[in-house]
Design an enzyme around this catalytic site. Structure first.
Site, PDB file in Angstrom:
ATOM      1  N   GLU A  55       0.820  -1.222   0.000  1.00  0.00           N
ATOM      2  CA  GLU A  55       0.000   0.000   0.000  1.00  0.00           C
ATOM      3  C   GLU A  55       0.846   1.261   0.000  1.00  0.00           C
ATOM      4  OE1 GLU A  55      -0.207  -2.501   2.182  1.00  0.00           O
ATOM      5  OE2 GLU A  55      -2.020  -3.521   1.467  1.00  0.00           O
ATOM      6  N   PHE A  80      -5.839  -0.073   5.740  1.00  0.00           N
ATOM      7  CA  PHE A  80      -4.520  -0.098   5.104  1.00  0.00           C
ATOM      8  C   PHE A  80      -4.242   1.193   4.332  1.00  0.00           C
ATOM      9  CE2 PHE A  80      -6.089  -4.650   4.899  1.00  0.00           C
ATOM     10  CZ  PHE A  80      -5.573  -4.971   6.147  1.00  0.00           C
ATOM     11  N   HIS A 106     -14.547  -1.105   3.066  1.00  0.00           N
ATOM     12  CA  HIS A 106     -14.462  -1.887   4.302  1.00  0.00           C
ATOM     13  C   HIS A 106     -14.103  -1.016   5.497  1.00  0.00           C
ATOM     14  CE1 HIS A 106     -14.544  -4.863   1.189  1.00  0.00           C
ATOM     15  NE2 HIS A 106     -14.651  -5.849   2.055  1.00  0.00           N
ATOM     16  N   ASP A 114     -14.360 -10.507   9.897  1.00  0.00           N
ATOM     17  CA  ASP A 114     -12.892 -10.435   9.837  1.00  0.00           C
ATOM     18  C   ASP A 114     -12.289  -9.843  11.116  1.00  0.00           C
ATOM     19  OD1 ASP A 114     -12.416 -11.701   7.502  1.00  0.00           O
ATOM     20  OD2 ASP A 114     -12.107  -9.899   6.291  1.00  0.00           O
ATOM     21  N   ARG A 164     -18.637  -2.076   3.382  1.00  0.00           N
ATOM     22  CA  ARG A 164     -18.750  -3.426   2.841  1.00  0.00           C
ATOM     23  C   ARG A 164     -20.196  -3.868   2.640  1.00  0.00           C
ATOM     24  NH1 ARG A 164     -18.885  -8.696   5.505  1.00  0.00           N
ATOM     25  NH2 ARG A 164     -18.368 -10.246   3.939  1.00  0.00           N
TER      26      ARG A 164
END
Ligand SMILES: Cc1ncc(C[n+]2csc(CCOP(=O)(O)OP(=O)(O)O)c2C)c(N)n1
Ligand SMILES: [Mg+2]
Lengths: 311, 275
Positions: A55, A80, A106, A114, A164
């Site tokens: 990233e 990220f 997300h 997750d 999401r």
């Protein structure tokens, strides 16, 4: 009510933009199927660059591409894009005032199963603290598409926070939103619910319940976190005398903080900030998590009733 | 192949001399800044700006220009001296280095000064930026080349290797990375602080074409640039063995001169040696 994930709307809007403008380049970091940039990648492979799981380099490459005249849409998960690559975003993209749109999906706890490593509750705070950065948090598919077209036209860096799960459509297809403007979705004099993202539809549901009790609340979609629509905030503070802020983000540094900053300075009224209370997320279904962290519809109603008493 | 004759070598060595003198003067006047790493890069920068790159100082935004990214942004003085000498801005600007309101920021700012291609200073980021530029050239089917100058200590940043992987993966033969291998970083010798060696092997393992040269020998620099320009299919890394502080005897190979500017006396001594 029609439902669509904001990330899906993003993927579709990118396709539309790609057809209209050749100078768009899309970057992703091995998450194109999740961020939905995969559709663009299939349609315009020569203008899609997969950075791999890197990233920081993705943000650096985005800066280089933008400095050569490209309008770059760079996607990854919010955690990220804003966390791992924060300093690249700050130094290479924002400081240089480049045309890079960081479209992160997300975001928040509704990532779900997750768990915490993938649930960003700090990204709004991080991005809005960076000079030159525009921060937009759309609430549904319609506002996502609008925001994306606006961001393409906007000269400079921006952060678009996407989610999401599928969320109910809250805006008219004819929505005419401009960066820096909040959108009032429901009008009531007793209290104003100032929400962003997924919390806008929750606020609308809470408003229905309150209306049945004879409490008339306004619901405002604060999708432009930065620049912030101070006029709207002041107007709602004056009209309703109290504000309830709602966000799927930490109460530190996000929408609630932004609104408090404006309210304190221009029109002090009681404010209650609903968000994640300085906690990390965890695994669970999105709805379970929203309940667990106090962001369910009933919990909003409860907070609203309490706040009314402070007026 | 571009010509490398006595004439060309005379031009670049004259320019390298001017660049070194300007580095000392501007740092002396600023009273702070990075001397050692500016001097070690002076010969490479002189060859790039006065022999290799396609540039037009009258048209700094010309789309087909070659691009130079100073990934080791702390060496800003070497870039500023070259840009001024090339004619991108009046030489008097050099006297404002690091002062409030100056276009010559402590680390390069592309929005403040014509000719500066990137905002650098945070080590590791410039090489990714250069990869992005090389990708843009590819997408637009333009034939400009992109040059990035990195420090050897800078190679300790993980991001450099993300960029190295991407450049090789996308076969960016329009990209050249020059490593100013002066063996020093801030806290001491790179061999002692955190060794990135073997540097050539690492870039080779990532799929780059490798050249190793003496980074103060202009003929070797130019030959490397010629050879990289004709190499197809992968980016080239030039590992340039250099001396930090090169040109001023009392600064050479001395870690104290990394981030120290000369005082008046030192400035005069340095300028006398460079004259
Ligand atoms: C990300 C980052 N970390 C730390 C620094 C502080 N810093 C400036 S120069 C330097 C040493 C650089 O060494 P090297 O790359 O070998 O440069 P040179 O010897 O050519 O001056 C450091 C650690 C920085 N600029 N950026
Ligand atoms: Mg070094």
């Amino acid at each position: 009510m029609k439902k669509q994930a904001t990330r899906d709307a993003y993927g579709q809007a990118l396709l539309e933009l790609g057809a209209l403008y050749d100078n768009i380049v899309v970057l992703d970091a091995d998450l194109s199927k999740s961020t939905k940039t995969v559709e663009f990648a299939r349609a315009y492979p020569e203008r899609f660059i997969n950075a791999g799981i890197a990233e920081q380099n993705m943000m650096g490459m985005a800066a280089g591409l933008a400095s050569c005249g490209k309008v770059v849409f760079a996607s990854s998960f919010a955690i990220f894009a804003t966390g791992r690559a924060f300093e690249q975003v700050r130094n290479s993209i924002a400081y240089a005032r480049l045309n890079v749109k960081i479209c992160a999906t997300h975001a928040g706890i509704t990532v779900g199963e997750d768990g915490s490593s993938h649930q960003s509750v700090e990204d709004i705070a991080l991005m809005r603290s960076v000079p030159n950065m525009t921060v937009i948090v759309p609430s549904d598919g319609i506002s996502t598409r609008q925001a994306l077209f606006q961001l393409y036209q906007h000269d400079g860096p921006a952060y678009l926070r996407l989610g999401r799960p599928a969320v109910p459509q809250v805006h008219d297809p004819g929505l005419d939103f401009a960066i820096g403007q909040a959108v009032e979705l429901r009008r009531g004099k007793d209290l104003s619910l100032m929400a962003c993202g997924i919390m806008v539809s929750k606020a609308l549901q809470a408003a229905e319940i309150l209306a049945a009790e004879g409490i008339e609340v306004s619901v405002v979609d604060m999708l432009s976190i930065k620049p912030l629509d101070k006029e709207m905030i002041i107007r709602k503070a004056r009209e309703s005398g109290a504000l309830l802020t709602l966000e799927e983000h930490s109460i530190i540094g996000g929408l609630g903080s932004s609104i408090c900053e404006a309210v304190c300075e221009y029109c002090p009224v009681p404010v209650t900030c609903l968000g994640i209370n300085d906690l990390f997320g965890q695994s669970g279904s999105p709805e379970e998590l929203l309940q667990y962290y106090g962001l369910g519809v009933e919990q909003i109603v409860e907070k609203a009733r309490k706040l009314l008493k402070k007026k | 192949m571009r010509r490398i004759g006595e004439e060309e070598l005379a031009v670049t060595s004259e320019k390298a001399g001017i660049i070194r003198q300007e580095i000392i003067k501007m740092l002396g006047e600023a009273g702070s800044g990075h001397t050692g790493g500016s001097l070690s890069a002076a010969d490479m920068v002189a060859c790039l700006y006065f022999w290799e790159m396609k540039l037009d100082p009258q048209k700094p935004d010309w789309q087909d220009r070659d691009r130079f990214v100073l990934s080791k942004g702390h060496a800003a003085p070497v870039l500023y001296a070259a840009l001024a000498e090339k004619g991108f801005f009046p030489r008097e600007y050099l006297r404002t280095l690091r002062k409030l309101g100056s276009p010559l920021q402590g680390h390069p700012d592309m929005r403040k000064l014509a000719g500066v291609e990137a905002c650098t200073g945070s080590l590791g980021q410039g090489i990714s930026w250069a990869v992005g530029m090389a990708l843009a050239a590819r997408i637009d089917q333009r034939d400009y080349r992109v040059y990035a100058l990195l420090g050897d200590g800078e190679l300790e940043e993980g991001m450099v290797w993300e960029a190295a992987m991407a450049a090789a993966h996308y076969r960016l033969d329009n990209l050249l990375a020059l490593v100013d291998n002066n063996g020093l970083q801030i806290d001491g010798k790179i061999a002692e602080v955190m060794s990135p060696e073997p540097i050539a092997d690492k870039f080779a393992a990532f799929g780059w074409n490798i050249l190793e040269i003496d980074g103060h020998d202009h003929r070797q620099i130019m030959e490397a640039l010629n050879s990289a320009r004709s190499f197809k299919g992968s980016p080239t890394a030039v590992i340039a063995h250099t001396i930090k502080g090169k040109g001023c005897s009392f600064m050479e190979n001395r870690v104290e001169w990394h981030g120290t500017a000369p005082n008046r006396e030192e400035m005069e001594k340095a300028l006398a040696e460079l004259a």
